[in-house]
Write a protein that holds these residues in place. Structure first.
Motif, mmCIF file in Angstrom:
data_model
loop_
_atom_site.group_PDB
_atom_site.id
_atom_site.type_symbol
_atom_site.label_atom_id
_atom_site.label_comp_id
_atom_site.label_asym_id
_atom_site.label_seq_id
_atom_site.Cartn_x
_atom_site.Cartn_y
_atom_site.Cartn_z
ATOM 1 N N GLY A 190 -7.657 6.309 -2.763
ATOM 2 C CA GLY A 190 -8.503 7.215 -3.246
ATOM 3 C C GLY A 190 -8.076 7.456 -4.723
ATOM 4 O O GLY A 190 -8.622 8.212 -5.627
ATOM 5 N N GLN A 191 -7.112 6.581 -5.093
ATOM 6 C CA GLN A 191 -6.746 6.290 -6.583
ATOM 7 C C GLN A 191 -8.224 5.621 -7.306
ATOM 8 O O GLN A 191 -9.074 5.173 -6.801
ATOM 9 C CB GLN A 191 -5.582 5.537 -6.958
ATOM 10 N N GLU A 192 -8.083 5.763 -8.756
ATOM 11 C CA GLU A 192 -9.073 5.095 -9.529
ATOM 12 C C GLU A 192 -8.620 4.148 -10.613
ATOM 13 O O GLU A 192 -8.485 4.491 -11.748
ATOM 14 C CB GLU A 192 -9.775 6.390 -10.275
ATOM 15 N N PRO A 193 -8.304 2.906 -9.870
ATOM 16 C CA PRO A 193 -7.678 2.143 -11.126
ATOM 17 C C PRO A 193 -9.023 1.072 -11.729
ATOM 18 O O PRO A 193 -9.964 1.419 -11.541
ATOM 19 C CB PRO A 193 -7.393 0.900 -10.040
ATOM 20 N N GLU A 231 -11.452 -1.123 -13.507
ATOM 21 C CA GLU A 231 -12.080 -2.663 -13.143
ATOM 22 C C GLU A 231 -11.610 -3.740 -13.804
ATOM 23 O O GLU A 231 -11.828 -4.835 -13.368
ATOM 24 C CB GLU A 231 -13.593 -2.199 -13.307
ATOM 25 N N ALA A 264 -5.383 0.536 -4.152
ATOM 26 C CA ALA A 264 -5.417 1.901 -5.014
ATOM 27 C C ALA A 264 -6.618 2.413 -4.544
ATOM 28 O O ALA A 264 -6.867 3.691 -4.386
ATOM 29 C CB ALA A 264 -5.419 1.775 -6.318
ATOM 30 N N GLN A 265 -7.969 1.746 -4.516
ATOM 31 C CA GLN A 265 -9.182 2.112 -4.118
ATOM 32 C C GLN A 265 -9.302 2.754 -2.638
ATOM 33 O O GLN A 265 -9.834 3.969 -2.258
ATOM 34 C CB GLN A 265 -10.368 1.263 -4.331
ATOM 35 N N GLU A 266 -8.592 2.191 -1.926
ATOM 36 C CA GLU A 266 -8.412 2.568 -0.478
ATOM 37 C C GLU A 266 -7.699 3.780 -0.147
ATOM 38 O O GLU A 266 -8.112 4.628 0.692
ATOM 39 C CB GLU A 266 -7.710 1.404 0.370
ATOM 40 N N ARG A 312 -5.889 -3.180 -7.256
ATOM 41 C CA ARG A 312 -6.957 -2.365 -7.330
ATOM 42 C C ARG A 312 -7.365 -2.098 -5.901
ATOM 43 O O ARG A 312 -7.820 -0.727 -5.500
ATOM 44 C CB ARG A 312 -8.020 -3.171 -8.129
ATOM 45 N N GLU A 313 -7.853 -3.005 -5.176
ATOM 46 C CA GLU A 313 -8.329 -2.578 -3.725
ATOM 47 C C GLU A 313 -7.454 -1.863 -2.922
ATOM 48 O O GLU A 313 -8.071 -0.790 -2.432
ATOM 49 C CB GLU A 313 -8.220 -4.053 -3.041
ATOM 50 N N TYR A 340 -0.708 -0.326 -11.414
ATOM 51 C CA TYR A 340 -1.856 -1.312 -11.945
ATOM 52 C C TYR A 340 -1.130 -2.449 -12.624
ATOM 53 O O TYR A 340 -0.859 -2.187 -13.669
ATOM 54 C CB TYR A 340 -2.989 -0.745 -12.437
ATOM 55 N N LYS A 370 0.836 -1.055 0.046
ATOM 56 C CA LYS A 370 -0.017 0.198 -0.159
ATOM 57 C C LYS A 370 0.968 1.167 -0.030
ATOM 58 O O LYS A 370 0.509 2.254 -0.557
ATOM 59 C CB LYS A 370 -1.237 0.035 1.029
#
Length: 547
Positions: free
Chosen positions: A511-514, A516, A507-509, A504-505, A457, A395
């Motif tokens: 605040g990034q936008e990976p 789908e 990055a989403q935590e 992806r998980e 990613y 992370k």
């Protein structure tokens, strides 16, 4: 003391932090700190500060700018930890202007001097600088100097908030490290710009933010990285994107399970040719008879070079020699005439231009825009033993990669990673690579902002293309890749090694936008790769180019 009480100090502080609306139309922002007051006000304010450091600390403690508990906390940290704790956390507070100042202060002692002197004059730097240079200082001197340095930098944010209250105690919630299996980590890296997120996470505080006391360890070669991983000598690694696939499948070494956790950089490589060949190289067909250097057999560099040469009718195993060269040795071997050209990571392409040794024939972004290069990886064994630590470490690196992706941060990063402990390169060379503003050695000044870019990613289409080229080129010469990869299945190999869903998980935590999706069609210079049909792609290449 020039003034008699903390009340007077606070009054001056409040007057200095006037609202922008109270400035006259003719009054400019302070050129020293950028605050909403005149430069003369700033200068006059600093003239009233106590000349004795202990008096200054006493007044600042009374004002609430610096807390007694912070002084006590400082007793438990060393200089390196204090630089990060006091400057990155205490003062940055999300303000880009402040962060630029603080990150500058976290450089070598010269950088600290320059930053402090720019804000407060030459005497300010003296109090802080001797605490990091002079390990023989008494404890009282050390604590005094550290406290004053931190207080001075706190004052440097005087124009950032626009309010009258001095900066409060750090309100950042401490990271809960209770579930981490270990926090003291060593991470191997090769000194190249591809490793920027892994390297910069130490001096810029990304590891610490996630509760880790991580140290990056410079490695001499990719072979040493592989061998050290197998031996379990370090915790995690900077690896070339094909290495986890090759190591897990037992290509080039005994089978050893490695996971590619996140991508470090995309693009960022180049084909550099010795100046003695200037005027003779226009395309791939002109390289017949050359000796090339690449950093490792199982590298994007080797695979991309082979891809390019084959389009010019060059058989990479017959018409040229391709041999592994540790990146730091590449320029010396070019000067000695041992190699004619190389496809290497930066900064060694730009360094060849800087030293007037070679010229950049092509950046690899032209061969495959957005191609992967390096990655953060760890062994299956280590991940199984340290799952929470692995997640926190990954992370931190995903966050650093996102930070590096912003062009506005590139100059700052170049300064942070150029020093001797990391890349040991001239800052202007690293900056040319990271900003994409560079000379190519042929008399051209170019601007290619994504010459190198950063995206964590790990697309599964990356894994499938890599596997397809391992099959195509049979780097071991025993047909093992051509047998093992199709047998296991391209998708199964990639999804078992590239941790796309976890990246992806995380990055989403953050605040990034990976994306789908996990696959995408890859557009290369000479063809298009459909990740659903890697075997068909290989056959098409062989049919068209004969190899």
């Amino acid at each position: 003391m020039v003034f008699g009480s903390a009340t007077q100090t606070a009054r001056r502080w409040n007057n200095l932090n006037c609202d922008r609306g109270e400035l006259s139309d003719l009054e400019l922002a302070c050129i020293i700190c950028g605050g909403t007051h005149s430069t003369m006000d700033h200068w006059e304010f600093m003239q009233t500060m106590p000349k004795d450091p202990l008096d200054m600390v006493d007044d600042l403690v009374k004002m609430g700018v610096y807390k007694q508990n912070q002084l006590r906390a400082a007793e438990g940290v060393n200089a390196h930890e204090l630089r990060k704790a006091l400057f990155l956390k205490r003062v940055g507070r999300g303000d880009p202007r402040r962060e630029r100042l603080i990150l500058g202060l976290c450089q070598q002692a010269g950088g600290l001097d320059n930053a402090l002197a720019a804000a407060f004059g030459p005497q300010a730097g003296l109090f802080f600088n001797d605490s990091i240079r002079n390990s023989g200082a008494t404890r009282r001197e050390f604590m005094r100097n550290m406290a004053v340095g931190a207080a001075l930098v706190t004052l440097a944010g005087c124009g950032g908030g626009g309010g009258s209250e001095p900066a409060a105690e750090d309100d950042t919630e401490p990271v809960d490290t209770s579930n981490l299996e270990k926090t003291d980590l060593q991470i191997g890296f090769i000194p190249i710009t591809c490793a920027s997120p892994i390297i910069m996470s130490e001096p810029l505080g990304f590891y610490e933010k996630h509760g880790l006391n991580a140290t990056v360890v410079k490695m001499p070669s990719w072979g040493a990285v592989r061998d050290s991983a197998i031996a379990g000598e370090l915790d995690a690694y900077h690896m070339l994107a094909p290495m986890p696939i090759a190591m897990t499948l037992g290509l080039g070494s005994a089978s050893f399970g490695v996971k590619l956790a996140s991508i470090e950089n995309i693009n960022g490589q180049a084909i550099t040719v010795a100046n003695r060949h200037k005027g003779n190289i226009n395309g791939p067909a002109d390289f017949r008879g050359f000796t090339f250097g690449v950093p490792f057999p199982y590298s994007m560099h080797n695979l991309l070079l082979r891809y390019y040469l084959a389009t010019g009718g060059i058989d990479p195993d017959v018409d040229v020699q391709i041999r592994p060269v540790p990146p730091p040795d590449s320029i010396a071997q070019m000067v000695a005439g041992d190699i004619d050209a190389y496809l290497m990571p930066d900064p060694f392409n730009q360094r060849a231009v800087y030293e007037e040794v070679g010229f950049i024939h092509m950046i690899t972004k032209e061969l495959w825009p957005g191609h992967p290069c390096c990655a953060f990886a760890a062994s299956d064994e280590w991940i199984d033993a340290n799952p929470n630590t692995f997640r926190a470490l990954n992370k931190a690196i995903v966050e650093a990669t996102g930070y590096a992706s912003d062009p506005a941060n590139r100059v700052e990063i170049a300064e942070a990673i150029s020093e001797r402990a990391f890349l040991n390169q001239p800052t202007e060379v690293v900056e040319a690579v990271l900003t994409g503003n560079f000379d190519d050695g042929n008399g051209n000044t170019l601007s290619v902002p994504d010459r190198i870019d950063f995206d964590p990613y790990p697309w599964q289409s990356f894994a499938n293309w890599i596997s397809s080229q391992l099959v195509r080129w049979d780097l071991q010469g025993d047909g093992m890749a051509a047998q093992v990869i199709p047998e296991q299945g391209y998708d199964e190999v990639g999804q078992g090694i590239f941790l796309t869903d976890l990246a992806r998980e995380l990055a989403q935590e953050l605040g990034q936008e990976p994306p789908e999706e996990i696959y995408r069609t890859e557009e290369l210079m000479f063809d298009t790769f459909d990740p659903a049909d890697p075997a068909g792609y290989v056959q098409q290449q062989i049919d068209e180019y004969g190899v």
